[in-house]
Write a protein that holds these residues in place. Sequence first.
Motif, PDB file in Angstrom:
ATOM      1  N   UNK A  56     -49.762 -20.962  21.073  1.00 26.85           N
ATOM      2  CA  UNK A  56     -49.194 -20.401  22.301  1.00 26.85           C
ATOM      3  C   UNK A  56     -47.805 -20.965  22.548  1.00 26.85           C
ATOM      4  N   UNK A  57     -47.115 -20.367  23.525  1.00 25.26           N
ATOM      5  CA  UNK A  57     -45.819 -20.902  23.943  1.00 25.26           C
ATOM      6  C   UNK A  57     -45.789 -21.048  25.461  1.00 25.26           C
ATOM      7  N   UNK A  58     -45.020 -22.016  25.930  1.00 22.53           N
ATOM      8  CA  UNK A  58     -44.752 -22.175  27.360  1.00 22.53           C
ATOM      9  C   UNK A  58     -43.335 -21.686  27.602  1.00 22.53           C
TER      10      UNK A  58
ATOM     11  N   UNK B 294     -40.589 -12.203  30.960  1.00 26.11           N
ATOM     12  CA  UNK B 294     -40.290 -12.890  29.690  1.00 26.11           C
ATOM     13  C   UNK B 294     -39.569 -11.950  28.733  1.00 26.11           C
ATOM     14  N   UNK B 295     -39.983 -10.664  28.697  1.00 22.59           N
ATOM     15  CA  UNK B 295     -39.340  -9.686  27.813  1.00 22.59           C
ATOM     16  C   UNK B 295     -37.978  -9.285  28.372  1.00 22.59           C
ATOM     17  N   UNK B 296     -37.941  -8.967  29.665  1.00 15.62           N
ATOM     18  CA  UNK B 296     -36.707  -8.439  30.240  1.00 15.62           C
ATOM     19  C   UNK B 296     -35.589  -9.471  30.271  1.00 15.62           C
ATOM     20  N   UNK B 297     -35.947 -10.732  30.548  1.00 15.11           N
ATOM     21  CA  UNK B 297     -34.933 -11.776  30.660  1.00 15.11           C
ATOM     22  C   UNK B 297     -34.810 -12.613  29.380  1.00 15.11           C
ATOM     23  N   UNK B 298     -35.562 -12.252  28.330  1.00  7.42           N
ATOM     24  CA  UNK B 298     -35.604 -13.034  27.073  1.00  7.42           C
ATOM     25  C   UNK B 298     -35.786 -14.520  27.428  1.00  7.42           C
TER      26      UNK B 298
ATOM     27  N   UNK C 176     -36.565 -18.378  28.044  1.00  3.40           N
ATOM     28  CA  UNK C 176     -36.394 -19.599  27.246  1.00  3.40           C
ATOM     29  C   UNK C 176     -37.767 -20.191  26.940  1.00  3.40           C
ATOM     30  N   UNK C 177     -37.959 -20.540  25.668  1.00  4.81           N
ATOM     31  CA  UNK C 177     -39.219 -21.171  25.258  1.00  4.81           C
ATOM     32  C   UNK C 177     -39.072 -22.675  25.426  1.00  4.81           C
TER      33      UNK C 177
END
Length: 420
Positions: free
Chosen positions: A381-383, A392-396, A398-399
């Motif tokens: 997973x990612x935070x 998360x998609x629209x603003x790309x 930050x991971x």
Amino acid sequence: MHPSYTTKATGHYILKNVRLETGFEYDQQDVIRTKTDLFCIEIDDGNIKTIQTNRPNAEAIDAEGRLLLPACRDMHVHLDKTLYGLPWQAHSPKLKTVKEMIAHEQKIIPMLLKTSTARAEQLIGLLQRYGTTFARTHVNIDPTSGLESLEHLMQALVNKNHTFEAELVAFPQHGLYYTDSAPLMREAAKVKNIGFIGGVDPYTIDGAIEKTIDFTVQLALDNNKGMDIHLHEPGESGIKTIHYLIEKAVENPQLQGKTFISHAFALAYLSSKETEEIAEKLADAQVGIATSVPFRGTIMPIPTLKKYGVQVLVGNDNVQDHWSTFGSGNMLQKANLIAQLYGYETEFELSRALQFATQPMLPLDDEGNQQWPKVGDEATAILVDASCSAEAVSRIATVKALINKGNLSAAHQIPFEGLA
Ligand SMILES: [Zn+2]
């Protein structure tokens, strides 16, 4: 003292203040918002052991309210022959055709091989920083590099052990017969780490669609591998090759679900009726398409392919190499690009577009039921800095951290600059 998620973690640990999506909020039929809540997630031996109500005071790694999403997967990349780690170099105006590219590669591969292990690791580090823990990577099998590109890439993956996974495609980049690559492909096909037999433009490079595909199919069948063929050719030969691959998958059911065409640009030039007909055939034969989502005046018919149930995989393809410099390494950026190109802009549509980065897992199903994560799932997973998948998609987004099979690393601590 509560360790922060900016440290590494492995084995058994608890994450607190983890944001998970819990459902959709509707205005009549329309999804207007994604509901979330905070949780405590216990990870043990690579898997999610418990998901409990949040306990802000728990002795645990603090996710600080960040959103947990499935990790990203890059399903078409070339980790073996990147220029990443070398000085910036734009695409050469002299290199226009695939054959010109092959001649160029024959010159530069010996130089690239000297540092390809370390630079593959750097490139993997870049992908990881953007939240990718898995890739399908093509690897050159050609008379210039022999099996060395493959050996170096396998070493890079060993060095990245426990943080990154990959499935490998043996890729006869210089043609099976245009250069004498067939014997090398037979050798590569025996390597356990190779999952797929690759190919490139059977008509324009090898001058023979059937002969080239027949060899590839037989190699895949004999070694129990899948196939993933690069097909740049537009027009008649491209469409003919797609139909021939469909025919082979129908004849050999064991290849169904394991046969992919990368790029398949020929599909971008069809009428909508022709596109629908071929999409239906691809779906029936379970032949998938892998795309880097190119434009260049032509747009791949991803929505039509999806409508008919064709498996569509997405990848960066080239991240700073002599073919292209436009791969960012960021799969959320690819999902964002798809959303922009095809007009996926509502909360619901954007939340669905995340599938092109996570390939295919989504936290909520189409009805808003929570489907990920579940107790017992692999902890991969990612935070991210986002309030929901759509953002998360629209603003790309930050991971901030990624977890691969329970191994947590803070994104900013993953080495990716400078040769080791
Ligand atoms: Zn490629």
